[in-house]
Structures are given as structure tokens and as C-alpha cells.
Design a protein around this motif. Sequence first.
Motif, PDB file in Angstrom:
ATOM      1  N   LEU A  60      -0.735   0.670   7.770  1.00 46.92           N
ATOM      2  CA  LEU A  60       0.275  -0.150   6.382  1.00 46.92           C
ATOM      3  C   LEU A  60      -0.031   1.432   6.220  1.00 46.92           C
ATOM      4  O   LEU A  60      -0.821   2.668   5.834  1.00 46.92           O
ATOM      5  CB  LEU A  60      -1.041  -0.342   5.570  1.00 46.92           C
ATOM      6  CG  LEU A  60      -0.744  -1.460   5.844  1.00 46.92           C
ATOM      7  CD1 LEU A  60      -2.139  -2.381   4.083  1.00 46.92           C
ATOM      8  CD2 LEU A  60      -0.375  -2.977   5.464  1.00 46.92           C
ATOM      9  N   ILE A  62       1.523   3.629   2.988  1.00 42.04           N
ATOM     10  CA  ILE A  62       0.709   4.156   1.545  1.00 42.04           C
ATOM     11  C   ILE A  62       1.950   3.896   0.429  1.00 42.04           C
ATOM     12  O   ILE A  62       2.363   3.735  -0.585  1.00 42.04           O
ATOM     13  CB  ILE A  62      -0.119   5.429   1.149  1.00 42.04           C
ATOM     14  CG1 ILE A  62       0.904   6.736   1.361  1.00 42.04           C
ATOM     15  CG2 ILE A  62      -1.320   5.229   1.667  1.00 42.04           C
ATOM     16  CD1 ILE A  62       0.063   7.756   0.260  1.00 42.04           C
ATOM     17  N   GLY A  63       3.346   4.458   1.060  1.00 49.06           N
ATOM     18  CA  GLY A  63       4.084   3.789   0.290  1.00 49.06           C
ATOM     19  C   GLY A  63       4.959   5.057  -0.763  1.00 49.06           C
ATOM     20  O   GLY A  63       3.951   5.660  -0.632  1.00 49.06           O
ATOM     21  N   SER A 131      -1.580  -0.078   0.638  1.00 45.42           N
ATOM     22  CA  SER A 131      -0.912  -0.027  -0.036  1.00 45.42           C
ATOM     23  C   SER A 131      -0.280  -0.361  -1.410  1.00 45.42           C
ATOM     24  O   SER A 131       0.054  -1.215  -1.660  1.00 45.42           O
ATOM     25  CB  SER A 131       0.331  -0.868   0.419  1.00 45.42           C
ATOM     26  OG  SER A 131      -0.263  -1.795   1.195  1.00 45.42           O
ATOM     27  N   TYR A 134       0.882   1.748  -4.679  1.00 44.76           N
ATOM     28  CA  TYR A 134       2.065   1.319  -4.520  1.00 44.76           C
ATOM     29  C   TYR A 134       2.943   0.177  -4.667  1.00 44.76           C
ATOM     30  O   TYR A 134       4.486   0.556  -5.461  1.00 44.76           O
ATOM     31  CB  TYR A 134       2.981   1.558  -2.685  1.00 44.76           C
ATOM     32  CG  TYR A 134       4.347   1.295  -2.671  1.00 44.76           C
ATOM     33  CD1 TYR A 134       5.414   2.639  -3.717  1.00 44.76           C
ATOM     34  CD2 TYR A 134       5.238   0.102  -2.577  1.00 44.76           C
ATOM     35  CE1 TYR A 134       6.892   1.710  -3.609  1.00 44.76           C
ATOM     36  CE2 TYR A 134       6.450   0.134  -2.235  1.00 44.76           C
ATOM     37  CZ  TYR A 134       7.083   1.229  -2.821  1.00 44.76           C
ATOM     38  OH  TYR A 134       8.417   0.874  -2.938  1.00 44.76           O
ATOM     39  N   HIS A 135       2.291  -0.937  -4.196  1.00 39.44           N
ATOM     40  CA  HIS A 135       3.226  -2.422  -4.928  1.00 39.44           C
ATOM     41  C   HIS A 135       2.897  -2.991  -6.163  1.00 39.44           C
ATOM     42  O   HIS A 135       4.005  -3.469  -6.354  1.00 39.44           O
ATOM     43  CB  HIS A 135       1.927  -3.376  -3.455  1.00 39.44           C
ATOM     44  CG  HIS A 135       2.511  -3.696  -2.623  1.00 39.44           C
ATOM     45  ND1 HIS A 135       1.415  -4.253  -1.791  1.00 39.44           N
ATOM     46  CD2 HIS A 135       3.191  -3.470  -1.774  1.00 39.44           C
ATOM     47  CE1 HIS A 135       1.708  -4.042  -0.540  1.00 39.44           C
ATOM     48  NE2 HIS A 135       3.224  -3.366  -0.117  1.00 39.44           N
TER      49      HIS A 135
END
Length: 636
Positions: A60, A62-63, A131, A134-135
Motif C-alpha cells: 500500500l 500512504i497517500g 493508507s 489518508y482515507h
Amino acid sequence: KEYLQLHHAERVPSDELNDVNSYYMPHHGVVKDSSSTTKLRVVFDASAKSSTGTSLNDCLMIGPKVQDDLFDILMRFRIHPIAFSADIAKMYRQVELNVHDRNFHRFLWREDPSEIVQEYRMTRVTFGVASSAYHAQRVLVKLANDEEDNYPLASPIIKRDMYMDDCLSGAADIPTGMETQRQLIDMLKGGGFNLRKWSSNSTEILEALPQDLREMKYDFNLDLGQSEYVIKTLGMYLCPLKDEFLFKVQPIECLSDVNVFTKRQFLADSSRLFDPLGLLAPVLVKAKIMFQKLWLLGVSWDDPLAEEFLHDWRLWRTGLTELTKLRVSRCLVPEETVTRYELHGFCDASESAYAAVVYLRTLTSNGDTLSRLIAAKTKVAPLKKISLPRLELCGADLLAKLMRRIQTTFCNLEPFICCWTDSMVALCWIRGDPNKWKTFVGNRVSQIQDLVHPSNWYYCPTEVNPADIASRGVNASEFLKCTDWFGAPAWLSERPETWPRQPNISSTEESNVEHRKSHTTTISKSSTKSILSLFQYSSFMKVLRVLSWCRRWSPGKTSVSRTGPLTTEELKSSLLLLVKDVQSEGFSTEIDCLKAKKTIPCGSKLISLNPFLDKDDVLRVGGRLDQATMVYDRKY
């Protein structure tokens, strides 16, 4: 049980138990006694390697960064006369996971050791997954953008004053604050978020809320002792009703054996005091200086420290408990109407460190002034020794960066900028042309001038420079006596006519040392050596290109373009120059005869080749070019 009751987790369906596209997260509990709501939290470890040797977090991203930095949020928080804080309950778990992603959030659980281990999976964004932050933050930004027209006061706060699930903001007055509070609660509730644990310096703001949404659960009619109630928000301790920051310091533990104290323990202990704004910079920089000395001594992480170092550390560490007496006003602006905002920054350097500190000076409609500390930054001097004027310039560079960041954060105030230094040499460099100085000085002067205009830099004596103690470092007991640190120098409260007089800034002996030196090479036609012998290169093409660059910048070449790559004409012209130079060294007699239109002597080696001069006075034979020119023509 709570996860299952709220449908934040579910049993894995029997038909999906053998799905190979899945991942199991280990989990553990974390106890946080200081929390007024959730004492025990579940943390999942999505970085644990699976049977394939890969973890979920390995797969993934991390954004991108969505929210502002903690430093900027805290600075804005100090502008509002009416301040409030709150946080979102279970923010991550209010955001639903896509059905196709849930099998990658499995975990094992059983209520009792006698029961069979069951397989569950999260249905909501999970704490511990790379992530997830960020979501959750991106959902808040999306909600703020969608509801901007319906909630004009709340939407900017969600986008600028949220740090993870914490909201730290305020308003100019109580009616605006109450309306902002209502909009925040309604807008977030519409998105499925519950804003709770409200705290404020205004009793009116809190009395408008039910008890279960307040951080302070007491009746405001009780005795004044309750005004000492302290909350912790974004790592800072705040007394809401007195509107002051406080500092909590654990008392020093008694060391029964000095051998147990190591560099690792020193770093862990000195990092416990959280100070993102640099309010305690003069005290904390001393720990940085001591830690740098440990590196110079080459002490390993777990080696016992020498007794002389432990003495200095005990002296510094014992004094930290004095900081519990310190109270710093949260609000930077007075209650009266402000007519002018000014940012005053000071920088200084010592052989150990350099520092920058910035104050906000406000002028009210009745003529009063108020100056308060906004933020400070410190850095230890580099291990490689450099001159003190250069360190002063590094301090000015640090101040310029800090000033630009604060100016950007306070852009709605439109403040006037003033930067102060007690180094005449650094001031001379900043007000000069960066191209005049050596690379070290020139680069930093150029950067400083890009951030703060040279006309905004001024001189102040060392004895009235508050950054002086931050560059040297002091113990806590001495720090508490420095009254000018939090309130700025006394002369800032007076009229500008009484401020330090500005000396005539001219080139000094120290600044001249940093002048850039120019190196020139002169090629004389009367030299007995050929041009080729001046270039110590084994490649002819490299010689050709270096010569072309030299000729481009030689005097009298104004007709030739001085920008861009070398042209074919420039290369060819340099080649002809080299050919003529070599020919004049080996066949000067033949060239002189041909120029005078005389017969070449019979003993010449070229007489049988019918030599002649072309229009460029290049010696040619048999009507063909010599070997070097032929190679050049074939290549180009």
C-alpha cells in the motif's frame, strides 16, 4: 464486542474462508490512562509479514498529504480570541471499506481460551494500515468541499484546522463561535461523524452543549478551583478557562548506578518534552548541544556515559521541573480592535548553535502595543567548523524560512515584516549582490533574499537580541528569569523612533574575505608554446570544445551568442585556429614564403606536394585538406 455491535467488523463468510487473496493482521491492546473516553484501544499490525514474506503495508501507498502541519495549525489556533477544541469519535471506523478489500483486513479472535478461534474481518478503515490515515482525512475534505455552500463557517475549519481526528480552531467573538460550533456538529453529523470532547475558553460555547459532548464534565457554578482543569490537545497542555499553555515534566528518576545511563536513555529522556512551537527553545537547544557532544566522543548507543557528562545532564534535567510553573498565554492578539500587525524576527548564532525567534506585535485603536512570542527554531552548529559570520548567516537563513512560513499562515492579517540581526557582516552580505560572494555565502544570501526582501533586514545590538539565549542554551532556572523571551524586547513596545539606530552598512573586512575570486587565462600569440600544449587533455575533441568555450567568452566576441550550446561554426573556427597554430610551429618558413608570394625553398618537405594558402591562411597541399580537417568534416 463493540466492533460487532456497531458492524465495524464481521465474521468471514464460510464460503470465503479458503480465499487465498486475503491477509491476517495481528493485533494488541494499548492502554491510555490519560484518555477521558477510550482507555483501551485496539491496534492492528498490518506491517507483519505474511506467509509470502510480504505484509499488507508493503503493498500500500500512504497517500498524499491532505491536512496542514501541526505547526501551522497551532499557530493559527493562537490567533482566535475565542478558542475551542474537539475531536471526532472513532473517526477511522466511520469510513466504510470496499467489500472487495475486506478480506485483506482479517483477524483472529475468541472470547475465551476454551472457545474455537474464529476468523473475522474489518468492514471499516482500520488503525494500523498504511493508507488508513489518508482515507479518513480525504473523506473529511470531500465532505467539506461538498457542503461548502451550506456550512460556510465550518468547511474552511475542516480543511485547514483538523489534525487527524482533532479540531483546533476558534472565532473572533462568541456569537460567531457558537454558530461555527453548530455548523461543525451538523455538517460532520451529516457525514456520519460525531464531534465530541468539546473544550473552550468561553463558558457560553460549552453551556450550549449537552454534558456528554463536553471534555470538562462539571458545573460552571462551582468554585474557581475548577479553572485549573487542564486538557491535552495535539500534544500541548492547555488550561481552557485561563487560556494558557502549560508544560508537564516528569521528575528525574534517581540513578542508583551511573553505568545504567546511556546515550539511548539520554535521547529518550530529552525527547519527552513536546514543544512543536519552540516556546522552550533556549532550554531544549542545550540538550541538542549535549547530544552532539556525545556523537563527537564516539559513544555507542548502549555504552555507559562518563561522569562529567552525567553531571551536566543532571543539572539540566533537574531544572526541567521548574517549567511546571510556566504559563504561556495562548492568544496572541489583544481584546481591543487591532489596527496593525507586525512580525518581528530575531536571529543569532554562537559556536554551538544558531537560532531564530519571531514575535507578533499588534497596535490597537487606542495606541497600545502588545508583543508576544509566536514560534522559535534552533539548530546545532555543524560538526565541520565554520566561521562565526557564516553561522550568523545560517541563523538569518533559518529566520527567513521561519518568517515566510509564519507570514503564509497569517496571510489574512497582512503583517508587516521586520528581521533583526546583531551581525554587521551578515547584514552586509544580505544587502549585497549574491554573485559577489563565495558559493557558501552566495547561495544562502540568494535564498534569504527570495524569502525576505533585503530592505526588511535591520541591525540590533546583541544585548537586546532575544535570540541570543536560544543560540547559547540555558538551564530552566535561568530561562524563567528571561522575561523578554515571551514578551519580546521592551523597546518593541515603544515608538519606532526609539528603536535601535541603524549604522551605515558598508563593506567590512570580514565580508570582503567572502568575495568571489575570478580566474582568467590569457592566450598570447607571441607565446613560444602552442595552444595545444596549454590544455592537458588526452582527447582532441575535449581540447576543441574547451577552446571554443574560452573563445566565446573572450573580449571582443560580442557578436557571438553567449547562451546555449556550442554551435558548429564555433567548433570549426576553433579547429582552424588549432590547425594554423600547429602549422605555424612546423612550417613557418613555407607559410611566410607563400604569404609573400615567393618560391618555397628547395629543401622543404612540402615542395613536392604543391602547398598553397586558402582564404583563411590555412596551409593546404595538393588541393586537399590535411588529415585533421578531413576527420573533423567526416564527423560533423
